[in-house]
Design a protein around this motif. Structure first.
Motif, short mmCIF file in Angstrom:
data_model
loop_
_atom_site.label_atom_id
_atom_site.label_comp_id
_atom_site.label_asym_id
_atom_site.label_seq_id
_atom_site.Cartn_x
_atom_site.Cartn_y
_atom_site.Cartn_z
N LEU A 222 0.83 -1.19 0.00
CA LEU A 222 0.00 0.00 0.00
C LEU A 222 0.87 1.25 0.00
CD1 LEU A 222 -2.80 -0.66 2.64
CD2 LEU A 222 -3.02 -0.72 0.17
N SER A 223 0.44 2.25 -0.74
CA SER A 223 1.10 3.54 -0.68
C SER A 223 0.96 4.09 0.73
CB SER A 223 0.45 4.50 -1.68
OG SER A 223 0.99 5.80 -1.55
N GLY A 224 2.07 4.53 1.32
CA GLY A 224 2.03 5.09 2.66
C GLY A 224 2.37 4.12 3.75
N VAL A 225 2.64 2.85 3.42
CA VAL A 225 3.07 1.87 4.42
C VAL A 225 4.55 1.58 4.22
CG1 VAL A 225 2.73 -0.43 5.41
CG2 VAL A 225 0.77 0.83 4.49
N PRO A 226 5.42 2.08 5.10
CA PRO A 226 6.86 1.89 4.90
C PRO A 226 7.30 0.48 5.26
CG PRO A 226 6.46 3.07 6.95
CD PRO A 226 5.11 2.90 6.27
N ASP A 227 8.44 0.08 4.73
CA ASP A 227 9.00 -1.24 5.05
C ASP A 227 9.38 -1.37 6.51
OD1 ASP A 227 8.73 -2.03 2.42
OD2 ASP A 227 10.77 -1.42 1.86
#
Length: 433
Positions: A222-227
């Motif tokens: 998802l866009s906005g979920v960092p690793d």
């Protein structure tokens, strides 16, 4: 909606995406992915009961049927759907009987458990405006409003919401399809009556989500979920929640008097989360300070995801009382620390059953709490906002990272009144519409 493409997703990512999509094609794909059932026969889950008296009289009585973690905290089911419903016309006795028959079908089909299905149906203030009479004074159910000057939410003004929850994604999908009349059987039980003749399903108001160790980290697509979301975290913001000593009991949130005694109220806030700043601008020490308290960070009381906290969020009376001093002297206060100031005689007011979401292809949270009165939720939210504290906005708990876009208030009646209840069951009048 179309079922998602499986080629680039892990199995867990794929089934969560199917729950978010919903519909017959998603159910079919989910059954194929998880095994243990097929499109024709449906899921293979533990069966329910033909004896309604064997189920709790409180719709919200989930805790005794759900599993617990190693510390004895209740484990919410992994998969959730909030099904928004709008009445075709004013409720009457036939519509009540149809609604009750449809809900009883779910109870016959699925065991009341994580592995089966737990659910509630709740009603908005807009639903009760259909009646000439008014809700009794023993129920606190105001219209939802914006609670800070930073938010401009849309309000839930449809009639009802059904909260479906199970550890098995195929169960919530099948139960939803059976309820709205798009499936002939659920877990081998014939669907003889559904809600389709009473309600419209509002697909644009449907909400979904998940909770459980490792599930948020799977959503880095998802866009906005960092690793950097911790692999073992059960929530997007990286920490455990739902500690049993920091939650209200089911008794505490139950309405005690009047015709709706045995029911409760529910608030749902849907919000976006700014995770990139949370994880990539702040370090772990700062995140612990803002989520719990500065003392938690200094004493290393939390661990990587909250595993050291066991059955409580670790907030002593002294640390709660020191909230204003922490704001002045340390320049930071914790989210949990602020909210705990609203406790009554040291006891929490809210029983939280919230869950992560990827609705809209962005990370978010559907904050779902149940409490005896909506006013108690408002008190906790005001304490959590911390407008009275002398602290920079970026260090005022987690306010800098959450953005509320929808609010709704609901009455969850006792099971005996769950099907299209009148505004005042003690003096029922004909509905307005």
């Amino acid at each position: 909606m179309m079922a998602p493409d499986r080629s680039s997703l892990s199995r867990r990512e794929y089934v969560r995406a199917l729950v978010a999509a919903g519909g017959a094609s998603a159910l079919s794909a989910c059954l194929d992915a998880v095994g243990g059932g097929d499109e024709r026969s449906g899921v293979d889950a533990p069966p329910g009961t033909d004896d309604p008296d064997s189920l709790p009289g409180r719709q919200h009585a989930w805790n005794g049927a759900l599993s617990s973690d190693d510390d004895g905290n209740v484990q919410l089911p992994a998969h959730h759907v909030l099904l928004a419903l709008s009445l075709h016309e004013g409720p009457d006795e036939d519509a009540r009987e149809t609604t009750e028959a449809a809900l009883r079908t779910l109870e016959r089909a699925y065991e009341w458990s994580n592995d089966g299905l737990v659910f509630t149906i709740g009603y908005t203030p807009a639903y009760f405006r259909r009646y000439h009479g008014s809700i009794p004074d023993s129920v606190d159910l105001p219209e939802p409003v914006a609670l800070t000057d930073r938010e401009n939410p849309t309000f839930d003004e449809f009639d009802a919401v059904v909260h479906l929850a199970s550890d098995r994604p195929e169960v919530v999908l099948e139960a939803e399809e059976g309820l709205v009349g798009d499936r002939e059987t659920v877990n081998g039980v014939d669907v003889e009556t559904d809600l389709g003749s009473v309600f419209d399903r509002l697909d644009d108001r449907r909400r979904t989500g998940f909770v459980g160790e490792g599930l948020p980290a799977d959503r880095t697509d998802l866009s906005g979920v960092p690793d950097s979301v911790p692999e073992e975290a059960p929530f997007f913001m990286g920490f455990r929640s739902g500690f049993r000593e920091s939650q209200a009991t089911e008794d505490r949130v139950t309405i005690e008097d009047g015709p709706f005694a045995g029911g409760t109220t529910q608030h749902v806030s849907s919000m976006d989360l700014q995770l990139e700043v949370w994880f990539e601008q702040d370090n772990h020490y700062q995140r612990v300070s803002k989520m719990f308290s500065p003392e938690h960070a200094e004493g290393d009381l939390v661990g990587s995801v909250g595993e050291r906290l066991e059955t409580t969020n670790g907030l002593s009376d002294e640390r709660i009382e020191a909230t204003a001093a922490d704001a002045r002297e340390r320049g930071v206060v914790g989210h949990a620390q602020k909210a705990a100031r609203a406790r009554e005689d040291g006891e929490p007011l809210l029983l939280r059953r919230d869950f992560n979401t990827g609705d809209g292809d962005r990370p978010g949270l559907h904050f779902l709490s149940i409490q005896r009165e909506i006013g108690e939720f408002v008190r906790v939210r005001e304490a959590m906002t911390g407008a009275d504290l002398d602290v920079p906005s970026a260090n005022n708990g987690i306010l800098h990272y959450i953005f509320v876009n929808r609010r709704g208030n609901y009455l969850i009646p006792p099971r005996s009144l769950r099907s299209l209840p009148p505004a005042d069951p003690d003096s029922e009048r004909e509905p307005i519409d």
